[in-house]
Write a protein that holds these residues in place. Structure first.
Motif, mmCIF file in Angstrom:
data_model
loop_
_atom_site.group_PDB
_atom_site.id
_atom_site.type_symbol
_atom_site.label_atom_id
_atom_site.label_comp_id
_atom_site.label_asym_id
_atom_site.label_seq_id
_atom_site.Cartn_x
_atom_site.Cartn_y
_atom_site.Cartn_z
ATOM 1 N N ASN A 1 -10.767 -5.250 35.031
ATOM 2 C CA ASN A 1 -12.147 -5.352 34.541
ATOM 3 C C ASN A 1 -12.354 -4.366 33.387
ATOM 4 O O ASN A 1 -11.988 -3.191 33.504
ATOM 5 N N PHE A 2 -12.937 -4.836 32.290
ATOM 6 C CA PHE A 2 -13.382 -3.931 31.225
ATOM 7 C C PHE A 2 -14.252 -4.706 30.236
ATOM 8 O O PHE A 2 -14.334 -5.938 30.279
ATOM 9 N N ILE A 3 -14.912 -3.972 29.332
ATOM 10 C CA ILE A 3 -15.833 -4.570 28.355
ATOM 11 C C ILE A 3 -15.429 -4.142 26.947
ATOM 12 O O ILE A 3 -15.080 -2.981 26.713
ATOM 13 N N SER B 1 -16.730 -9.567 27.898
ATOM 14 C CA SER B 1 -16.448 -8.993 29.225
ATOM 15 C C SER B 1 -15.205 -9.614 29.856
ATOM 16 O O SER B 1 -15.007 -10.827 29.778
ATOM 17 N N ASN C 1 -17.079 -3.559 23.527
ATOM 18 C CA ASN C 1 -18.398 -3.373 22.923
ATOM 19 C C ASN C 1 -18.360 -3.660 21.418
ATOM 20 O O ASN C 1 -17.286 -3.629 20.808
ATOM 21 N N GLU D 1 -13.531 -9.953 33.560
ATOM 22 C CA GLU D 1 -13.938 -9.778 34.956
ATOM 23 C C GLU D 1 -12.859 -10.263 35.922
ATOM 24 O O GLU D 1 -12.437 -11.425 35.868
ATOM 25 N N VAL E 1 -12.915 -14.425 31.204
ATOM 26 C CA VAL E 1 -13.336 -13.673 30.026
ATOM 27 C C VAL E 1 -14.641 -14.297 29.547
ATOM 28 O O VAL E 1 -14.703 -15.504 29.283
ATOM 29 N N SER F 1 -21.424 -8.047 23.810
ATOM 30 C CA SER F 1 -20.110 -7.596 24.278
ATOM 31 C C SER F 1 -19.286 -8.750 24.841
ATOM 32 O O SER F 1 -19.821 -9.772 25.266
#
Length: 648
Positions: free
Chosen positions: A22-24, A4, A26, A6, A59, A2
């Motif tokens: 913040n998010f990922i 990321s 996938n 942050e 990132v 993934s």
């Protein structure tokens, strides 16, 4: 693996664009970024692509992850053919091919068969061949052809220089290169802006079936719904993550807002009641314990904050239309050439008052050309005329790009406004979301959407009864497009829209004209009805062609034998050489036909009857054309033979 994001924080001149996001991403995500123009969607893609550094935060991209990034605007190279430019996507395969050729050469010239060096070359050769096969080295030409054709190019375009194409078509070449690299994560910023409906549908299918992740910005609602399964909304510095497509996100967004408001109201009532109790009994000794308890209770409350809502809106209302004649435009046998390129061939078109028409078809098929002919802005052969008392309002896809960058938004409108309208310029700018200081911004600092809105204001400066809009939705966000669409639905004149945006056209037009093979075909009904018909026709064509294709495929399969790497290379080389010879022959024939046409006019003049040299040149040119045509036919027959050998 993934990618990321942050604690991402981005600040521009005191303005917070992102506040600790913040998010990922996938591996199989299909993410659509949502938000108004200027919310930061393109900036987020640039940061994910490593093209822009955030104020703080980071990132995290794992080492083995490849990112493919398509920006809205890019510098385009013009030194190669379309095919050669597309091949650059396979730089590693080409390098391996050169390495294999070099190692083959080494093995063929050396005689020290038992030496360690010779065995090392064999090992290197084996490793390079394995890598070459794993990366699809034997069939990447097929991938290139499928991708270029899917994006609207024809095989005859493959040998043309990229400099011969418009900016939109060159952006397609860049998109093709990114698709061919097959990265782990696609970052696409408005990928449909330069695509026609057929190419958009092809891209949808490609992205839906793709093995990697996709993060995209698009103002095409249908495209978002068909491709994405997750929507990340950017609003006033924060993000809201929804595991659904765009349409479902809109529904959930309303629900979230309502739940948040209900919780906020309940908490506010509780806080007010508590504060009232404290105020009433603060100085009563008998209530001191309860008062202190309530004060402590109030201090511990985690206060609910209501998200600020971006409530700006585009307020468009077209002036009432003066009445025109029953026929707005009539064209008979309209024909248009650009040098040797025939774009429209004897096209007939009648537009009646009050009709709402869409022009659709592949780019380059003549949609914008026909719009300019209707505008009386382009000369052509055939008859064409506007109806009685027709007043046209025109918006083209190039107008936004042609604005004077040194003028402010206010100065841009002040320059074209006349009469009493000049006293209302700031009101008009405000209606188009240029309020306060925004009206004094220079054009050069405006976003694509802001420029499009500014260019569109000219349509409101005087009453018209025939609106001609060429790609009006490019760079407008989905919310602004919806408001523009509603204004056009309420417009009481005749409407012609050149667009590839299915969602925008749906419910707006009742007649679709399809441009194809230099001709025009009328389809009564809306755009989705037209698309359904087109797919049915395509299926019937496939069914009719299937038996013949099946026989050919079976014959090829029976005759085909395993083809070595060297043989494949030779076949591809011969096909490229013959295609070049065909192109040169076509150029020679075209040049000779121009000379013959010129001499035809000279021979029609009685004063040239005694000019024997002219007759000799004429006869020689005729023979040369026949010779070139024979060569052209021979090359094409030879090409068929070599293409039949390409069985892999």
């Amino acid at each position: 693996m993934s990618v990321s994001v942050e604690e991402l924080y981005v600040e521009f001149g005191g303005f917070e664009l992102f506040k600790h996001v913040n998010f990922i991403v996938n591996p199989r995500d299909r993410i659509g970024l949502a938000g108004r123009n200027g919310a930061g969607k393109s900036t987020l893609l640039k940061i994910l692509a490593g093209k822009q550094t955030p104020t703080s935060g980071r990132v995290i991209v794992p080492k083995d992850i490849m990112i493919g990034y398509l920006p809205q605007h890019m510098e385009l190279a013009d030194s190669r053919t379309v095919m050669d430019e597309a091949i650059t996507a396979f730089a590693e395969i080409l390098a391996l091919e050169k390495k294999i050729d070099f190692l083959n050469s080494e093995l063929s010239t050396r005689t020290d068969y038992e030496s360690a060096a010779y065995h090392q070359i064999i090992d290197d050769m084996h490793e390079a061949n394995e890598r070459f096969q794993m990366m699809g080295g034997t069939n990447f030409h097929v991938d290139i052809e499928q991708t270029l054709i899917g994006l609207g190019f024809t095989r005859s375009d493959f040998t043309r220089q990229t400099s011969e194409f418009s900016g939109g078509w060159r952006m397609r070449i860049e998109l093709a290169k990114i698709l061919l690299k097959k990265p782990n994560v696609f970052l696409l910023d408005e990928p449909t802006n330069h695509l026609d409906i057929e190419s958009i549908e092809w891209l949808e299918e490609f992205l839906k079936d793709y093995a990697g992740a996709v993060v995209l910005v698009s103002h095409d609602r249908a495209f978002l719904d068909n491709v994405t399964n997750r929507t990340v909304e950017i609003s006033l510095g924060k993000i809201y993550d929804y595991k659904v497509n765009y349409t479902k996100y809109l529904e959930l967004r309303v629900e979230r807002r309502e739940q948040q408001m209900a919780a906020f109201r309940n908490q506010q009532k509780m806080i007010q009641d508590t504060e009232d109790f404290i105020s009433r009994f603060r100085y009563k000794a008998t209530k001191s314990v309860q008062v202190q308890s309530r004060i402590k209770q109030l201090d511990k409350v985690d206060r609910i904050e209501i998200d600020e809502e971006d409530t700006r809106a585009l307020n468009i209302k077209f002036p009432p239309s003066p009445r025109s004649g029953a026929v707005v435009f009539e064209g008979k046998e309209v024909t248009k050439r650009y040098d040797d390129l025939l774009v429209l061939d004897k096209v007939d078109l009648i537009l009646e008052r009050g009709t709402r028409v869409a022009f659709v078809g592949k780019n380059g098929e003549g949609k914008s050309t026909m719009a300019r002919i209707i505008m009386q802005d382009l000369a052509c052969n055939g008859e064409h005329k506007l109806g009685h008392n027709v007043k046209i309002g025109y918006f083209s896809q190039t107008q936004a790009a042609e604005l004077d960058e040194e003028l402010t938004a206010f100065e841009t409108i002040d320059k074209i406004a006349v009469g009493d309208i000049r006293t209302r310029i700031r009101d008009i700018l405000g209606a188009f979301m240029f309020s306060g200081q925004d009206a004094d911004k220079k054009v050069k600092v405006l976003s694509g959407g802001e420029r499009a809105r500014l260019a569109m204001i000219s349509l409101l400066l005087e009453p018209v009864n025939f609106l001609v809009l060429d790609e009006p939705t490019n760079h407008l966000d989905i919310h602004s497009k919806g408001l523009l669409k509603q204004a056009l639905i309420n417009f009481d004149g005749t409407l012609l829209v050149v667009s590839h945006d299915r969602e925008f056209l749906d419910g707006l037009v009742d007649v679709v004209y399809e441009f194809k093979h230099r001709k025009l075909r009328q389809h009564l009904g809306g755009v989705y009805e037209f698309l359904r018909k087109r797919k049915l026709e395509s299926l019937r064509e496939l069914e009719q062609a299937a038996p013949e294709k099946k026989v050919k495929k079976e014959a090829v399969a029976k005759e085909a034998a395993p083809v070595s790497f060297d043989d494949r290379k030779e076949i591809n080389r011969m096909i490229s050489r013959i295609e070049k010879q065909i192109s040169e022959a076509e150029w020679q024939i075209s040049k000779l036909e121009e000379e013959i046409s010129s001499m035809d006019k000279m021979l029609a003049d009685p004063t040239t009857l005694d000019d024997s040299s002219l007759f000799n040149r004429y006869g020689a040119a005729k023979k040369e054309v026949e010779k070139s045509m024979a060569e052209w036919e021979s090359f094409n027959e030879e090409l068929k033979i070599w293409e039949s050998k390409r069985t892999w």
